[in-house]
Design an enzyme around this catalytic site. Structure first.
Site, short mmCIF file in Angstrom:
data_model
loop_
_atom_site.label_atom_id
_atom_site.label_comp_id
_atom_site.label_asym_id
_atom_site.label_seq_id
_atom_site.Cartn_x
_atom_site.Cartn_y
_atom_site.Cartn_z
CG ASN A 1 -7.90 9.03 1.62
OD1 ASN A 1 -9.04 8.63 1.83
ND2 ASN A 1 -6.87 8.21 1.52
CD GLU B 1 -4.99 5.71 0.70
OE1 GLU B 1 -5.38 4.54 0.56
OE2 GLU B 1 -5.07 6.33 1.78
CB VAL C 1 -4.05 8.93 10.85
CG1 VAL C 1 -3.29 8.55 12.12
CG2 VAL C 1 -5.54 9.03 11.17
NE ARG D 1 -10.08 11.14 5.26
CZ ARG D 1 -9.15 10.28 5.63
NH1 ARG D 1 -8.02 10.72 6.17
NH2 ARG D 1 -9.29 8.98 5.43
CG HIS E 1 -1.88 1.07 1.34
ND1 HIS E 1 -3.22 0.84 1.50
CD2 HIS E 1 -1.75 2.42 1.28
CE1 HIS E 1 -3.86 2.00 1.54
NE2 HIS E 1 -2.98 2.96 1.41
#
Length: 589
Positions: A305, A289, A310, A307, A222
């Site tokens: 994403n 991603e 984390v 935004r 990933h």
């Protein structure tokens, strides 16, 4: 939809509403204060007394949004906006979860003259729909995983696509996320049932049952790229992260590089991320991603994403670029034309979660453990960054996810970073609740992890190799919480044949799987010890309750006997603590 001129709202941020909790809020408050921005922090009832709320200064404002669960509090868009207007903020930072990728919420903010610290509404709408996102990537010339490349209208259509690309395939909800609304289908005869199940679940969780289909790449890493782009079209791809150590599609470790990605594909990842950001006229911080298909040595776009992530501090650590400060700068109309990325060293982040490990039959389970933190310390050093949402004397509530701290270290290289992170975790003391630190340490000591040659199934293999009982014992000792062993008198009600059933942990009690479903254990029902009598939700995870697992440190109910429900104590949706009375039962006649 009416929409104000979004560009007219790009003015320097002076007073912002932070719509976040936990570690995310802790980080956002810290940066806003450093940038001289006044903070209005909204918190739910259980979070009002949190360590995060304690970060506020005299210039800042704390407002209770009310309610316990996310639905009652942080997901209540109207309440959030009402507070924003009352507090006369010029902007709203949506954080990482909750409504941060909700284009309708961004639209509501901007139509009220509140600058949403995030992308344009059109970008959010485009990339928030995974089917449209895949089409966008294809238009930009970025390779995507073979699949339907659009919404599947029916199970029959899906089966035709699956036959073309070959099984196994991955069914995905168009509006899914966080590991939800996703299912692997191994063979044709399982397709139809899986399609209807996931579609129904997606409709319930995300408000849409739209599905798409892609080839299930089983041997993968990933990979993701951090984007920053301003309103003038200046785009910087700050760095690349590898987040392949995962459990149930949830990341546990994140790294500032990838051990297996060849240089030519790394260059492609940077190029593809910039192509997509420019294609959608992106604004602010975002993450593109990718799947790195190890069998075919290929990179495929997975999703964007829209935004903050984390794991963004990993990239901050190696680049020295403050991503959140740049979010505020870009939202204020500022330019990043001079911003360049020159990563130095290697960084790794570990997510510390409040959970205990349990073995149930042949399965290993990780059970969220809310409770009162009695001790909390993580070593401090220049190479260590800690983002935390708790401190000693504060509770961890059952209403939200189990993340309690992020520990990020910078090393000269990957081995040095892993050594430093291991030393930091060895020196960490958290008592009162169980954490996943024993597991994190085993990963960092593991030879396969250190070699760096593995895929996203790595953690399952590690759990097969290690002594899980030893890990559980270490977690018990570190938490300093004693598993009490009691005798049957602990559940007997004096002077009667009735027995107590007490809660094995803290959580929110439910007496049925949904309001429209029959009760698991209504008064008068006869049960055996393994029957489900209720559900306990803690930190967004559900566990089933039975007489068998409601026995604190002993076995009080005879598996050969049947029991009748006499009374049900909590109401549906009520928070219960470990040791609270749930039911009264008696042996069936």
């Amino acid at each position: 939809k009416t929409l104000v001129d979004e560009r007219s709202l790009l003015k320097p941020v002076k007073r912002t509403l932070i719509h976040a909790r936990g570690c995310t809020a802790a980080k956002l408050i810290q940066v806003a204060q450093r940038e001289g921005i006044e903070v209005v922090l909204v918190q739910s009832d259980p979070d009002m007394d949190s360590a995060v709320a304690g970060q506020l200064t005299g210039k800042d404002t704390l407002v209770c949004i009310g309610g316990n669960s996310p639905d009652e509090s942080y997901l209540n868009a109207k309440s959030v906006l009402r507070i924003a207007e009352q507090e006369k903020v010029d902007s709203l930072h949506p954080g990482i979860g909750f409504l941060s990728e909700n284009a309708d919420f961004a639209l509501l903010c901007r139509n009220r003259g509140i600058n949403f610290v995030g992308p344009w509404v059109s970008s959010m709408e485009l990339m928030g729909n995974k089917s449209n996102a895949i089409e966008t990537a294809t238009r930009a010339g970025v390779p995507v995983v073979p699949g339907s490349h659009g919404i599947i209208g029916s199970a029959e259509t899906g089966m035709e696509v699956a036959e073309t690309i070959g099984y196994p395939v991955l069914l995905k909800a168009v509006h899914g996320g966080g590991g939800k609304g996703i299912k692997v289908v191994e063979k044709p005869e399982d397709f139809r049932e899986s399609f209807y199940t996931i579609s129904s679940e997606a409709r319930a969780a995300f408000g849409s049952g739209d599905m798409y289909l892609e080839k299930y790449v089983t041997n993968l890493r990933h990979i993701e790229a951090q984007v920053l782009r301003d309103s003038g079209g200046n785009c910087t791809i700050l760095g690349l992260r590898d987040c392949s150590v995962q459990r149930n599609n949830q990341k546990i470790f994140e790294e500032s590089g990838s051990t297996m990605l060849p240089e030519n594909l790394e260059r492609d990842v940077y190029r593809y991320a910039e192509l997509i950001a420019n294609q959608v006229d992106y604004l602010g911080a975002g993450t593109v991603e990718f799947i790195f298909d190890l069998d075919n040595n290929a990179i495929y776009f997975m999703e964007m994403n829209t935004r903050l992530q984390v794991e963004h501090p990993v990239t901050e650590k190696v680049t020295g670029v403050d991503i959140v400060a740049n979010q505020f700068k870009i939202a204020g109309g500022g330019s990043i034309s001079g911003l360049t990325s020159n990563p130095q060293g290697y960084a790794i982040e570990a997510r510390i979660t409040a959970e205990r490990t349990a073995v149930e039959g042949s399965a290993i389970r990780f059970i969220p453990t809310p409770g009162d933190v009695t001790a909390f310390s993580i070593p401090e050093a220049e190479h260590i960054t800690v983002i935390r949402m708790v401190e000693a004397g504060k509770p961890i509530t059952p209403y939200y996810d189990s993340l309690i701290a992020q520990v990020i270290v910078l090393g000269e290289n990957r081995d040095d970073a892993a050594d430093k992170l291991l030393a930091a975790l060895e020196g960490t003391e958290i008592k009162g609740v169980h954490t996943n630190i024993p597991l994190l340490k085993r990963v960092l000591k593991d030879e396969t992890f250190r070699r760096g040659v593995y895929n996203t199934q790595y953690l399952n293999g590690l759990l097969d190799r290690i002594d899980v009982q030893e890990m559980i014992a270490e977690g018990d000792a570190a938490s300093d919480t004693v598993q009490v062993t009691l005798d049957r008198s602990a559940v007997e009600i004096e002077g009667s044949r009735e027995l107590k059933v007490i809660s094995p942990s803290t959580g929110v009690f439910y007496d049925a799987s949904s309001p429209s479903e029959p009760l698991f254990a209504p008064v008068g029902k006869t049960l055996r010890t393994g029957d489900t009598i209720g559900l306990l939700e803690a930190m967004k995870l559900f566990s089933t309750l039975s007489l068998k697992n409601c026995s604190p440190g002993g076995s009080f109910y005879d598996p050969e006997k049947e029991y009748e429900v006499v009374r049900v104590i909590p109401t549906p949706g009520q928070a219960v603590n470990k040791g609270d009375l749930l039911f009264v039962i008696k042996e069936a006649a």
